[in-house]
Design a protein around this motif. Structure first.
Motif, short mmCIF file in Angstrom:
data_model
loop_
_atom_site.label_atom_id
_atom_site.label_comp_id
_atom_site.label_asym_id
_atom_site.label_seq_id
_atom_site.Cartn_x
_atom_site.Cartn_y
_atom_site.Cartn_z
N PRO A 371 -13.72 0.47 6.40
CA PRO A 371 -13.82 1.70 5.61
C PRO A 371 -12.50 2.38 5.30
CG PRO A 371 -14.32 2.18 7.88
CD PRO A 371 -14.12 0.69 7.81
N GLN A 372 -11.39 1.87 5.82
CA GLN A 372 -10.11 2.43 5.42
C GLN A 372 -9.87 2.18 3.93
OE1 GLN A 372 -7.58 0.42 8.49
NE2 GLN A 372 -6.73 2.47 8.76
N GLY A 373 -9.07 3.04 3.32
CA GLY A 373 -8.78 2.89 1.91
C GLY A 373 -7.33 3.22 1.60
N ARG A 374 -7.10 3.62 0.37
CA ARG A 374 -5.74 3.84 -0.10
C ARG A 374 -5.01 4.92 0.68
NH1 ARG A 374 -5.64 3.63 -6.68
NH2 ARG A 374 -6.15 1.40 -6.91
N ALA A 375 -5.71 6.00 1.00
CA ALA A 375 -5.05 7.09 1.71
C ALA A 375 -4.51 6.62 3.05
CB ALA A 375 -6.02 8.26 1.90
N ALA A 376 -5.30 5.81 3.75
CA ALA A 376 -4.85 5.28 5.04
C ALA A 376 -3.66 4.36 4.86
CB ALA A 376 -6.00 4.55 5.73
N LEU A 377 -3.71 3.51 3.83
CA LEU A 377 -2.58 2.60 3.59
C LEU A 377 -1.33 3.38 3.24
CD1 LEU A 377 -1.48 -0.26 3.30
CD2 LEU A 377 -2.29 -0.25 0.93
N ASP A 378 -1.45 4.40 2.40
CA ASP A 378 -0.28 5.20 2.04
C ASP A 378 0.32 5.87 3.27
OD1 ASP A 378 -0.55 4.53 -0.60
OD2 ASP A 378 -1.57 6.39 -1.18
N ALA A 379 -0.53 6.39 4.14
CA ALA A 379 -0.03 7.05 5.34
C ALA A 379 0.65 6.06 6.28
CB ALA A 379 -1.18 7.75 6.06
N ALA A 380 0.06 4.88 6.42
CA ALA A 380 0.64 3.87 7.31
C ALA A 380 1.95 3.34 6.76
CB ALA A 380 -0.35 2.72 7.50
N TRP A 381 2.07 3.25 5.44
CA TRP A 381 3.20 2.53 4.82
C TRP A 381 4.34 3.45 4.39
CZ3 TRP A 381 3.28 -2.31 5.87
CH2 TRP A 381 4.18 -3.17 5.22
N ARG A 382 4.18 4.75 4.52
CA ARG A 382 5.16 5.67 3.95
C ARG A 382 6.57 5.40 4.46
NH1 ARG A 382 7.24 10.24 5.92
NH2 ARG A 382 5.71 10.30 7.62
N ARG A 383 6.73 5.24 5.77
CA ARG A 383 8.08 5.05 6.31
C ARG A 383 8.66 3.70 5.93
NH1 ARG A 383 7.54 7.58 12.47
NH2 ARG A 383 6.81 9.65 11.81
N VAL A 384 7.79 2.69 5.81
CA VAL A 384 8.29 1.38 5.37
C VAL A 384 8.77 1.46 3.93
CG1 VAL A 384 7.71 -1.06 5.04
CG2 VAL A 384 6.66 0.23 6.92
N ALA A 385 7.99 2.12 3.09
CA ALA A 385 8.37 2.24 1.68
C ALA A 385 9.70 2.97 1.52
CB ALA A 385 7.27 2.98 0.92
N GLU A 386 9.96 3.92 2.39
CA GLU A 386 11.23 4.66 2.31
C GLU A 386 12.43 3.77 2.61
OE1 GLU A 386 10.61 7.79 5.07
OE2 GLU A 386 9.42 9.03 3.69
N ARG A 387 12.23 2.69 3.36
CA ARG A 387 13.33 1.79 3.73
C ARG A 387 13.50 0.65 2.73
NH1 ARG A 387 15.96 4.33 7.81
NH2 ARG A 387 17.11 2.37 7.90
N ALA A 388 12.59 0.54 1.79
CA ALA A 388 12.56 -0.62 0.89
C ALA A 388 13.43 -0.41 -0.33
CB ALA A 388 11.13 -0.92 0.46
N ASP A 389 13.85 -1.52 -0.95
CA ASP A 389 14.55 -1.43 -2.23
C ASP A 389 14.01 -2.47 -3.21
OD1 ASP A 389 15.58 -3.69 -1.05
OD2 ASP A 389 17.69 -3.21 -1.45
N GLY A 390 12.71 -2.77 -3.10
CA GLY A 390 12.09 -3.69 -4.04
C GLY A 390 10.67 -4.00 -3.60
N ALA A 391 9.94 -4.70 -4.47
CA ALA A 391 8.58 -5.13 -4.17
C ALA A 391 8.29 -6.39 -4.96
CB ALA A 391 7.56 -4.03 -4.50
N TYR A 392 7.21 -7.07 -4.57
CA TYR A 392 6.87 -8.37 -5.13
C TYR A 392 5.48 -8.30 -5.76
CZ TYR A 392 5.53 -13.36 -4.87
OH TYR A 392 5.10 -14.62 -5.15
N ILE A 407 8.84 -3.33 -8.59
CA ILE A 407 8.84 -4.78 -8.78
C ILE A 407 9.91 -5.22 -9.77
CG2 ILE A 407 7.44 -6.72 -9.61
CD1 ILE A 407 4.97 -4.99 -8.69
N TYR A 408 10.06 -4.44 -10.85
CA TYR A 408 11.01 -4.77 -11.92
C TYR A 408 11.95 -3.59 -12.14
CZ TYR A 408 7.22 -8.09 -12.76
OH TYR A 408 6.24 -9.05 -12.61
N PRO A 409 12.88 -3.37 -11.23
CA PRO A 409 13.73 -2.17 -11.32
C PRO A 409 14.79 -2.29 -12.42
CG PRO A 409 14.45 -3.57 -9.51
CD PRO A 409 13.19 -4.19 -10.05
N GLY A 410 15.21 -1.12 -12.91
CA GLY A 410 16.37 -1.03 -13.78
C GLY A 410 16.32 -1.90 -15.01
#
Length: 491
Positions: A371-392, A407-410
């Protein structure tokens, strides 16, 4: 739904599956989402794909394109529209053994590709699950079991055959239609339907396979040691890992693959991984490459694995290691997968393809399940996303503009946007990455006519990368051909 569909053109007679057909239940959905399209078209040739595109446009309905159906966003099907399913286009032909050039049709699955190439001692590094379709993975990237040694799948594509939105068929390579060739290697979903790839394979028969479990400490030290070793390890070694929460710590389950023909070569490359944390279990074997993506993986996709998934490309340091551990063990507890990048992947110039991420050493993937959804994923991933400089793109389950920018920066993003609009000015194939704002409607609920589907992507969310995964029966029989001409044999 079916009343909207007019009479099929003669070349597509017998190729349309609609509600009421016994095949519809197995063709309507994707691995992660359930859908109800008005019909599914099953072309068997490039000419029929072109006819299908023209027919779909004439009907004025949303179009989705499916090669495998493992795309995490679920955009390889839709509701009330038409799906162009490429599963009948599944040939695998060895064009030239000496140059290792292989032609693979987009509807093949990677399990059948591995089986067809095994008699020649050839492999294509291609994701981690045999049921994934060729088309989506080979247009998005392709982070495979041999990625540090052989690069991404797209790095070894030498030519493509593409059906554009007006039904035109184009062959593209480095000299002919170079702009189209550039964009389909990393951002192919918005340019057209790639129906076949010519790929330079690698010479491998057997690989070293290690399954390792270590305790991963909350301070991130285990993850740092994993990444530090991989950053300087011989390129023959590629790893994928999953974090399983165990209180404030976790178990790091590592699958390590070594491009080596002997255990004597494989074991020394694996042994340092046994020392990155408290060892819980390990085993090292020598196996044929097809054991990594076996035919047992093949199964129908009927929306059986609902999930929300996102990912981050990063360079592992103390902060990112702690953030990943927090995502796996914190109150929201995402399932975290890790892929070792670098090596041959990072040899490629960032501007050479539409996949520009050529300096990071780690791909981190986070998934939650009902039953977890997007809100839970956003909360779990916030600190990881802050350290990232790209996505796939192939591990992103939320296709919005914010994801596009990761995914397609700049300059890459500007060029991708320009080329998608050049080759598909009416937006027949244009992905939701360009048409949906962050926080907009979920594409798995009901895509609009402007939020069209795309060829699908890599591996199912949250699944442990293991050669022990079970699946259904092999329903596809690609052919492998020795050399050119008509000397093909069915495999």
């Amino acid at each position: 739904m079916t009343s909207k569909l007019s009479r099929l053109p003669e070349p597509l007679t017998g190729k349309l599956v609609t509600p009421g057909d016994r095949r519809y239940a197995l063709l309507r959905s994707t691995y992660t989402t359930q859908h109800s399209p008005a019909g599914v078209l099953l072309p068997e040739t490039t000419a029929q794909v072109a006819d299908a595109v023209r027919y779909a446009r004439e009907q004025g309905l949303p179009v989705a394109v499916r090669s495998g159906g493992h795309g995490l966003a679920g955009t390889s099907s839709n509701d009330g529209g038409l799906v162009i399913d490429l599963s009948a286009m599944n040939r695998v032909d060895v064009l030239d053994e000496r140059s290792r050039l292989v032609r693979v049709e987009a509807g093949a699955r990677w399990a059948t590709v591995a089986k067809a190439l095994a008699p020649y001692g050839l492999v294509i590094s291609s994701g981690d699950h045999g049921n994934v379709g060729v088309g989506g993975l080979a247009t998005g990237g392709g982070v495979g079991w041999l990625a540090r040694w052989h690069g991404l799948t797209i790095d070894n594509v030498r030519a493509v055959e593409v059906v554009l939105a007006d039904g035109t068929v184009v062959r593209a390579d480095a000299e002919h239609e170079p702009e189209l060739f550039w964009v389909v290697r990393g951002a192919g979903a918005g340019a057209g339907i790639v129906v076949a790839f010519e790929i330079e394979a690698a010479e491998v028969s057997n690989v070293g396979l290690a399954q390792i479990a270590v305790e991963a400490t909350a301070d991130g030290g285990t993850l740092r040691r994993w990444a530090e070793y991989l950053s300087q390890a011989p390129r023959e070694l590629t790893t994928a890992a999953v974090l399983f929460a165990n209180g404030r710590s976790a178990v790091l389950s590592i699958t390590a693959v070594v491009a080596a023909e002997s255990l004597r070569r494989a074991r020394p490359l694996v042994e340092p991984l046994l020392e990155i944390g408290r060892l819980l279990d390990h085993r090292t074997d020598l196996v044929p490459y097809p054991a990594l993506v076996p035919l047992a993986h093949l199964h129908p996709n009927v929306g059986q694995q609902a999930s929300d998934t996102t990912n981050s490309l990063l360079t592992m340091d103390d902060g990112s290691a702690r953030a990943i551990m927090r995502a796996a063990t914190g109150p929201h507890r995402a399932v975290v997968q890790l892929r070792s990048m670098g090596g041959a992947i990072n040899d490629v110039d960032p501007g050479a393809t539409a996949y520009p991420h050529r300096h990071q050493d780690t791909l981190a993937i986070g998934s939650v399940f009902p039953p977890q959804g997007r809100a839970a994923l956003d909360a779990a991933w916030r600190r990881v996303a802050e350290r990232a400089d790209g996505a796939y793109v192939n591990f992103e389950g939320r296709p919005d503009r914010a994801a596009f920018d990761r995914i397609y920066p700049g300059e890459t993003g500007r060029r991708v946007t320009q080329l998608w609009r050049r080759y598909d000015p009416d937006g027949v194939f244009r992905p939701a990455l360009l048409t949906r704002r962050a926080g907009g409607p979920d594409p798995r609920v009901r895509p609009s006519t402007r939020e069209t589907g795309s060829q699908p992507t890599e591996r199912a969310a949250g699944a442990r990368p293991s050669v022990r995964d079970a699946g259904g029966a092999d329903r596809r029989k690609p052919a492998a051909r020795r050399g050119g001409g008509n000397r093909g044999r069915r495999r």
